[in-house]
Write a protein that holds these residues in place. Sequence first.
Motif, PDB file in Angstrom:
ATOM      1  N   LEU A   1      34.037  21.598  17.743  1.00 19.78           N
ATOM      2  CA  LEU A   1      32.639  21.634  18.036  1.00 19.78           C
ATOM      3  C   LEU A   1      32.240  20.287  18.879  1.00 19.78           C
ATOM      4  O   LEU A   1      31.649  20.208  20.063  1.00 19.78           O
ATOM      5  CB  LEU A   1      31.963  21.556  16.902  1.00 19.78           C
ATOM      6  N   ALA A   2      32.985  18.915  18.756  1.00 21.10           N
ATOM      7  CA  ALA A   2      32.525  17.826  19.134  1.00 21.10           C
ATOM      8  C   ALA A   2      33.036  17.947  20.642  1.00 21.10           C
ATOM      9  O   ALA A   2      32.306  17.344  21.577  1.00 21.10           O
ATOM     10  CB  ALA A   2      33.242  16.599  18.371  1.00 21.10           C
ATOM     11  N   ALA A   3      34.219  18.376  21.040  1.00 23.79           N
ATOM     12  CA  ALA A   3      34.669  18.663  22.223  1.00 23.79           C
ATOM     13  C   ALA A   3      33.917  19.440  23.260  1.00 23.79           C
ATOM     14  O   ALA A   3      33.532  19.191  24.293  1.00 23.79           O
ATOM     15  CB  ALA A   3      36.152  19.279  22.466  1.00 23.79           C
ATOM     16  N   HIS A   4      33.153  20.601  22.440  1.00 23.85           N
ATOM     17  CA  HIS A   4      32.128  21.349  23.236  1.00 23.85           C
ATOM     18  C   HIS A   4      30.930  20.623  23.701  1.00 23.85           C
ATOM     19  O   HIS A   4      30.561  20.603  24.815  1.00 23.85           O
ATOM     20  CB  HIS A   4      31.803  22.772  22.319  1.00 23.85           C
ATOM     21  N   VAL A   5      30.577  19.751  22.467  1.00 19.97           N
ATOM     22  CA  VAL A   5      29.335  18.930  23.025  1.00 19.97           C
ATOM     23  C   VAL A   5      29.668  18.053  24.127  1.00 19.97           C
ATOM     24  O   VAL A   5      29.017  17.893  24.918  1.00 19.97           O
ATOM     25  CB  VAL A   5      28.783  18.303  21.527  1.00 19.97           C
TER      26      VAL A   5
END
Length: 750
Positions: A285-289
């Motif tokens: 999720l952090a990578a997507h953000v």
Amino acid sequence: MATPTDGSERATTASGADPVGDAARRRNVPPVAPTAIEKPQPEDKKKALAPVNKEQSFLDCIASWEWIVAPVVFTFLAFFTRFWQIGLSPIVTWDEAHFGKFGSHYLKREFYFDVHPPAGKLLVGLSGLLAGYNGSFEFKSGETYPEELNYTFMRQFNAFWGAVCVPLAYFTAKALHFKLPAVWLVTLMVLCENSYTTISRFILLDSMLLFGTVATTLCWAKFHNLRKKSFTPEWALWLFLTGLSIGFVCSVKLVGLFVTALVGLYTIEDLWNKFGDTKMPVKVLAAHVAARVGCLIVLPFAVYLLSFAIHFWVLTNSGPGDAQMPSLFQANLRGTEVGRDSPLELAIGSRVTIKNMGYGGGLLHSHVQTYPEGSNQQQVTCYHHKDANNDWFFYPNRREQAYDENSDEIRYIGDGSTVRLIHAQTGRNLHSHEIPAPMTKSDKEVSCYGNLTVGDEKDHWKIEVVKDTNSRDRSKIRTLTTAFRLKHEVLGCYLRAGTVNLPQWGFKQIETTCTKTNNPRDTYTHWNVESHTNPKLPPAEPGQYKSQFIQDFIHLNVAMMTSNNALVPDPDKQDDLASQWWQWPILHVGLRMCSWDDKTVKYFLLGNPLVYWGSTAALGVFGLLVVWYTLRWQRGYKELGQDGIDQIHYAGVYPAIGWFLHYLPFIVMGRVTYVHHYYPALYFAILCFGFLADWFLRAKSKLIQGIAYGILYAMVIGLYIFFMPISWGMVGPNQQYKYMKWFDNWRISD
């Protein structure tokens, strides 16, 4: 031991796809029957390129190559319609007078000011450079182009961006999963939109703005289709291209912020869904953000910043836009008068111009005209242009010894000095009193009053030094580098020039007031000396002082927005070219782009009636369609599967939101508006029309589809050809074109 299925599930979760989680959040309804909306299957290009079977018909053969043939044909037609006889009119047409002139400034490297970002105008300058133009033509409206200026090439350069919109629209419709007939319909509507053809054929920014808008929409649609293939090279490419397109379109015109908002809304929804997926690892999720922040915020801003860096790098000579910039910036332009041979330190008797340091600030100014209300004394304003009425003298206050210009005595001015400012042209004192300002009623009015001998202590201003970029010594005010405030000795208020413009009686100049608010950080109360002469003081060389790029960048952007907001309709003048927001979707008016005499090649900015009226009606029908399915969904009806819901959501709702985002701002803004402001919104309305045609016809028989689409194709093309003279140029008396004047508001003929 993990099964192969377990491994594939982990891979799917890591990629960002959530086939189970998505379903868990959806309404629990009974199993649905197959719907007319089938999930589009990827085209097998290898199969399309396979040898044609002898039994395959000619039409089947053409269809198998459609993905190559159609975009090539549409692209050819786009370039033909945009380029044909593009140089027929040899005169400066409509806003070519502005943007052609800006291109000239780049070629002469003269600094200028405009309300739009520089990328599009840099490209206009590039087209002039490639055409061998030297920048000497003034681009006065209606003037004939000189023989040595290849204006045809410059127009072709701009037409390129408009022509490329057609194949981009084709691929966008495919990315939105329209069936082939609807893809062709959308492409034809963009190709055969008369206003798009006309606006692309001149030296303007609108074709580049349209290109950026269409390209951003295509990249967004492509990226959306790869949402279940997160972090693959293709996914990363389309995310990067989306950000690049956003950066480009915003660097052409700030209208690009509207399509940026569309992508932003999609991104918020997408990340919210991922946030609700409890099976997705936090790191994923952090990578997507991070990917979206980097590509959709940092990258576009970097492109926007780069356009201004190039703008400042090219424009190194003094020009007509100098006064919009800080004094330090101006002092480093070649050929400037700012700071040239100016004494470094100020003294009593110095003749100066005083620059407001707020973003978009002008020069302290006065003129013989008086306030129509209030004190009825001489007006004081801020003005952005060089003028003798910007000159002021520093004189001692009335308690001190009078200034003697024949004396060798030098009395320097520093922090805490109390002085009078005498307007050089009228000899009156800068003055304030207990009278409300004309616009900002909470502030005090500032005027010019009295003379060298007539006046009182309300002519006294105390200097408070804020900072000096080159020295810590506050005992002397320095040209260009010292920022100071002027505090009224009696009232205790501070001289301020904000962003409020006076009415026509004040020539739309910036209101200058005395504010009671003591905010040392309010840059609109900060001033610096820009030009300075004093025969008693030796000259200094200010060129050693360099301004900071980021400060210049922010200053110019605020000035752009301030000036854009000042473009309000003038009640005292009639603008025959302006129009209202409600007139655009119904094609109520057009726009004459040039003189309408018989010898002039005439162009009329008007759209294809079917494209306009059909797309406007489509927006209303689409709204009813959404309401219809929402009510039936609430009642538990099951005619829509998830594929159908997604198709409405992404291929229908988002284009409708795009239209709304591009249209609503022009309803609420107070600035003067013209028909071409609707063109980006029109593109999203066309996508809505294409969606409805696809939605209602895709499940019909081939016969019905053929008849319906055939009628639509014929009407779009037929009306385009019917109105073609307004785009390619009307030669001769305008009365011979009165057959196109369907309504009195369409001023095609007199």
